[in-house]
Every structure is written in C-alpha cells, then in structure tokens.
Enzyme design. Structure first.
Site, mmCIF file in Angstrom:
data_model
loop_
_atom_site.group_PDB
_atom_site.id
_atom_site.type_symbol
_atom_site.label_atom_id
_atom_site.label_comp_id
_atom_site.label_asym_id
_atom_site.label_seq_id
_atom_site.Cartn_x
_atom_site.Cartn_y
_atom_site.Cartn_z
ATOM 1 N N TYR A 65 2.019 13.329 -2.807
ATOM 2 C CA TYR A 65 1.024 12.523 -2.392
ATOM 3 C C TYR A 65 -0.228 12.477 -3.269
ATOM 4 O O TYR A 65 -0.690 11.360 -3.368
ATOM 5 C CB TYR A 65 0.611 13.082 -0.860
ATOM 6 C CG TYR A 65 1.525 12.426 0.025
ATOM 7 C CD1 TYR A 65 1.387 10.869 0.641
ATOM 8 C CD2 TYR A 65 2.812 13.342 0.550
ATOM 9 C CE1 TYR A 65 2.332 10.732 1.519
ATOM 10 C CE2 TYR A 65 3.961 13.079 1.120
ATOM 11 C CZ TYR A 65 3.520 11.441 1.759
ATOM 12 O OH TYR A 65 4.612 11.075 2.744
ATOM 13 N N GLN A 99 1.996 -1.752 7.379
ATOM 14 C CA GLN A 99 2.598 -0.542 7.310
ATOM 15 C C GLN A 99 2.196 0.032 6.339
ATOM 16 O O GLN A 99 2.829 1.407 5.864
ATOM 17 C CB GLN A 99 4.047 -0.785 7.117
ATOM 18 C CG GLN A 99 4.924 -1.517 8.312
ATOM 19 C CD GLN A 99 6.362 -2.156 7.854
ATOM 20 O OE1 GLN A 99 7.231 -1.562 8.202
ATOM 21 N NE2 GLN A 99 6.212 -3.549 7.570
ATOM 22 N N ASN A 100 1.457 -0.433 5.174
ATOM 23 C CA ASN A 100 0.879 0.165 4.264
ATOM 24 C C ASN A 100 -0.058 1.189 4.476
ATOM 25 O O ASN A 100 -0.904 0.894 5.127
ATOM 26 C CB ASN A 100 0.558 -0.855 3.322
ATOM 27 C CG ASN A 100 1.604 -1.681 2.809
ATOM 28 O OD1 ASN A 100 2.656 -1.764 3.108
ATOM 29 N ND2 ASN A 100 1.146 -2.972 2.208
ATOM 30 N N HIS A 117 1.069 3.090 9.959
ATOM 31 C CA HIS A 117 1.743 4.418 9.265
ATOM 32 C C HIS A 117 0.622 5.257 8.746
ATOM 33 O O HIS A 117 1.201 6.069 7.867
ATOM 34 C CB HIS A 117 2.867 4.086 8.217
ATOM 35 C CG HIS A 117 4.004 3.263 8.913
ATOM 36 N ND1 HIS A 117 5.030 2.540 8.158
ATOM 37 C CD2 HIS A 117 4.463 3.199 9.977
ATOM 38 C CE1 HIS A 117 5.691 2.193 8.794
ATOM 39 N NE2 HIS A 117 5.819 2.660 9.884
HETATM 40 P P1 OAD Z 1 10.267 -1.930 1.451
HETATM 41 O O1 OAD Z 1 10.309 -1.250 0.112
HETATM 42 O O2 OAD Z 1 11.279 -1.639 2.344
HETATM 43 O O3 OAD Z 1 10.242 -3.492 1.216
HETATM 44 C C1 OAD Z 1 9.374 -4.141 0.355
HETATM 45 C C2 OAD Z 1 9.658 -5.812 0.566
HETATM 46 O O4 OAD Z 1 8.747 -6.382 -0.496
HETATM 47 C C3 OAD Z 1 11.008 -6.398 0.062
HETATM 48 O O5 OAD Z 1 11.596 -7.061 1.405
HETATM 49 C C4 OAD Z 1 10.936 -7.185 -0.973
HETATM 50 O O6 OAD Z 1 11.787 -8.230 -1.205
HETATM 51 C C5 OAD Z 1 9.441 -7.699 -0.977
HETATM 52 N N1 OAD Z 1 8.469 -7.939 -1.852
HETATM 53 C C6 OAD Z 1 8.604 -7.500 -3.400
HETATM 54 N N2 OAD Z 1 7.664 -8.007 -3.969
HETATM 55 C C7 OAD Z 1 6.816 -8.946 -3.404
HETATM 56 C C8 OAD Z 1 5.907 -9.640 -3.193
HETATM 57 N N3 OAD Z 1 5.233 -9.772 -4.688
HETATM 58 N N4 OAD Z 1 5.444 -10.521 -2.438
HETATM 59 C C9 OAD Z 1 6.019 -10.398 -1.384
HETATM 60 N N5 OAD Z 1 7.120 -9.414 -1.051
HETATM 61 C C10 OAD Z 1 7.405 -8.588 -2.039
HETATM 62 O O7 OAD Z 1 8.743 -1.737 2.142
HETATM 63 P P2 OAD Z 1 8.335 -2.033 3.664
HETATM 64 O O8 OAD Z 1 9.082 -2.835 4.283
HETATM 65 O O9 OAD Z 1 6.749 -1.824 3.638
HETATM 66 O O10 OAD Z 1 7.345 4.106 5.780
HETATM 67 O O11 OAD Z 1 8.800 -0.203 4.236
HETATM 68 C C11 OAD Z 1 8.657 -0.073 5.598
HETATM 69 C C12 OAD Z 1 8.385 1.392 5.586
HETATM 70 O O12 OAD Z 1 9.436 2.020 4.936
HETATM 71 C C13 OAD Z 1 7.192 1.905 4.830
HETATM 72 O O13 OAD Z 1 5.821 1.787 5.508
HETATM 73 C C14 OAD Z 1 7.356 3.410 4.506
HETATM 74 C C15 OAD Z 1 8.794 3.310 4.246
HETATM 75 O O14 OAD Z 1 9.820 4.394 4.612
HETATM 76 C C16 OAD Z 1 6.762 5.421 6.206
HETATM 77 O O15 OAD Z 1 6.466 5.870 5.012
HETATM 78 C C17 OAD Z 1 6.713 5.805 7.302
#
Ligand code: OAD
Length: 248
Positions: A65, A99-100, A117
């Site tokens: 972290y 979620q960030n 989160h």
């Molecule tokens: P992910 O890493 O699962 O997904 C990231 C998404 O961002 C993907 O669909 C990419 O295609 C997209 N992406 C990449 N670059 C981009 C850009 N420049 N503009 C727009 N989109 C883009 O991340 P999250 O969906 O946030 O939880 O993941 C959800 C949760 O999973 C997180 O909050 C975390 C993780 O485990 C916890 O830690 C509780």
C-alpha cells in the site's frame, strides 16, 4: 461522437450519475487492475488485499500500500478527472460514484464523491480506530503502528471479503435509482456490488452509457457505448453539454 438520444436525454435530465473505475486514472499513470500489466497480473489479490493476508504478513501488505500511495502521490489528475469535476457544476443533482481509492477525483475538484471502496490516503488503527492521513515513522521491515495504542494501522480501503461502507452503498443506490442518465466510465464492471449499479440504473429508467476503450461485462446492456479513453471522451462530453445549455 454522441448520439441525438443521449444529447436529448442530457438536455432534459434532472439527475445524472457517473460510476468510475480504475480506467479513469489510467491516463494519470495509475495502473488498472485487470488490463495487461495491471496490478492483479503482477500481484495476487489473495496475498495482498484481504484481512487475513494483512494479519499474516502486515509488513508485506503495508509496504504494497505504501508503494501504491507513492505512485498516486507522484501523479496528477488527468483531463477525464477534471471533466467529471466540471460535470458536477452543470447539473443540480449530480453524483459521482467511484470504485477508485486514489483520491484523484477530489484532487481534480469533484466535491460530492461517493467512495465505494474507501480511500488509500486514509488509514486507521485496528485497535483504537484513530485515523491517520500520514503513517507514523517506522522501519522498512516493520508495519506501521498506532502512536497511541500500538495497534496495527491499516489502509481505509475495502478488501476482498469485506463489506462496503454502508452509507456509501446507500447513497450510490439512491443516486443510481434517481438518475435520468447514468455513465459507467473506465470500469470492467466485474466487481459487485458496484458492477450492479449500471443494471439498477437501467431498471429504473436511466439512459445508460458506457465509456471505455474495450468491451466489458456491461457492454451488451448499455443503451450507448462510446469507445475511447475517458481523458478524451469526458472533456468532449462536457464541452457538448456546456454548448447545449448555453444555446437552450
Ligand atoms: P479494472 O482494472 O477491472 O478495469 C479497468 C477498466 O478500465 C477496463 O475495462 C479498461 O478497458 C478500462 N480502461 C483502461 N484505460 C482506460 C481509459 N484511458 N479510459 C477509460 N477506460 C479505460 O478496474 P475496475 O473496474 O475499477 O476493488 O476494478 C474494480 C475493482 O476491482 C477495483 O475497485 C478493485 C479491484 O479489485 C477493490 O480493491 C475492492
């Protein structure tokens, strides 16, 4: 880039909500979780992002972290964050649900941010709950401990297997149900309950738009899909909404 239908919906929208994920911070240089080279490819969530892992090896988890905080401190919000902050000023009822944990939305000027989160910049003592913005000094090979009671200090983030902060969940649910237009931006839409929100929005009559360079689990259900990085799409969207409101 934006359909007539979306623009009509936005012109008449009383309530707008945006759900963001790690993709929104990608252009700032914060690694996402599941893209190639993402955090979960380099690290195993079960070894790092859960309570048992922390209790088993607090030094390892704390230093992971600390490493992520260091990355986040060294980067800046990108045009996508700033555009989302500006969106907040364009609608009376606007909710940003994220979620960030990286705090970049607030640094870009967003005021009402529902953090599902947690926030990696906040920490608290497991024993006495004292909050810490900055970790007390500690050796590299020890975990940070509370200066009051000596308890272990953990980041204020949601780990696998933990409940989300219930106030944030409630606020997110209500804003989602109210939304006339709902955007799902930069999230793979895999992790629940956040991933359920775009579906809830749709069920409650919102026009649901996905903004993402790639397909996600939600893509088949979106009313409209805009393929592109949020740092390009969101500023264009804001400019379009501003023009529309000025000429209305
Ligand atoms: P992910 O890493 O699962 O997904 C990231 C998404 O961002 C993907 O669909 C990419 O295609 C997209 N992406 C990449 N670059 C981009 C850009 N420049 N503009 C727009 N989109 C883009 O991340 P999250 O969906 O946030 O939880 O993941 C959800 C949760 O999973 C997180 O909050 C975390 C993780 O485990 C916890 O830690 C509780």
């Amino acid at each position: 880039m934006f359909s007539e239908q979306l623009l009509n919906r936005l012109a008449n929208a009383e309530s707008v909500a945006i759900l963001t994920g790690a993709g929104v911070s990608a252009e700032s240089g914060v690694p996402t979780f599941r893209d190639p080279g993402g955090l979960w490819e380099q690290f195993r969530p079960e070894e790092l992002a859960n309570f048992d892992a922390f209790m088993r090896n607090p030094v390892l988890v704390s230093s992971w972290y600390a490493y992520r905080r260091e990355i986040i401190r060294s980067v800046e919000p990108n045009p996508g964050h700033y555009a989302i902050a500006e969106m907040e000023t364009l609608f009376d009822d606007f909710t940003l649900i994220t979620q960030n944990v990286d705090n970049l939305h607030r640094r870009a000027g967003s005021i009402r941010v529902v953090e599902l989160h947690g926030n990696i910049m906040r920490n608290y003592c497991l024993d006495c709950r004292r909050e810490y913005k900055d970790m007390p000094d500690h050796d590299k090979d020890t975990a940070p401990r509370c200066t009051e009671c000596g308890g272990l200090i953990r980041p204020d983030v949601v780990w696998f297997g933990e409940l989300l902060p219930q106030d944030a969940v409630r606020e997110a649910e209500l804003a989602t149900r109210r939304a006339d237009v709902f955007f799902s931006v930069g999230t793979s839409a895999i992790v629940y309950p956040a991933a359920g929100l775009p579906h809830t929005a749709r069920e409650h009559g919102a026009y649901v738009v996905e903004i993402n360079p790639c397909d996600t689990d939600f893509t088949p259900y979106a009313h409209e899909v805009i393929r592109g990085p949020s740092g390009t799409v969101m500023p264009r969207l804001v400019e379009t909404v501003k023009r529309m409101k000025n000429t209305a």
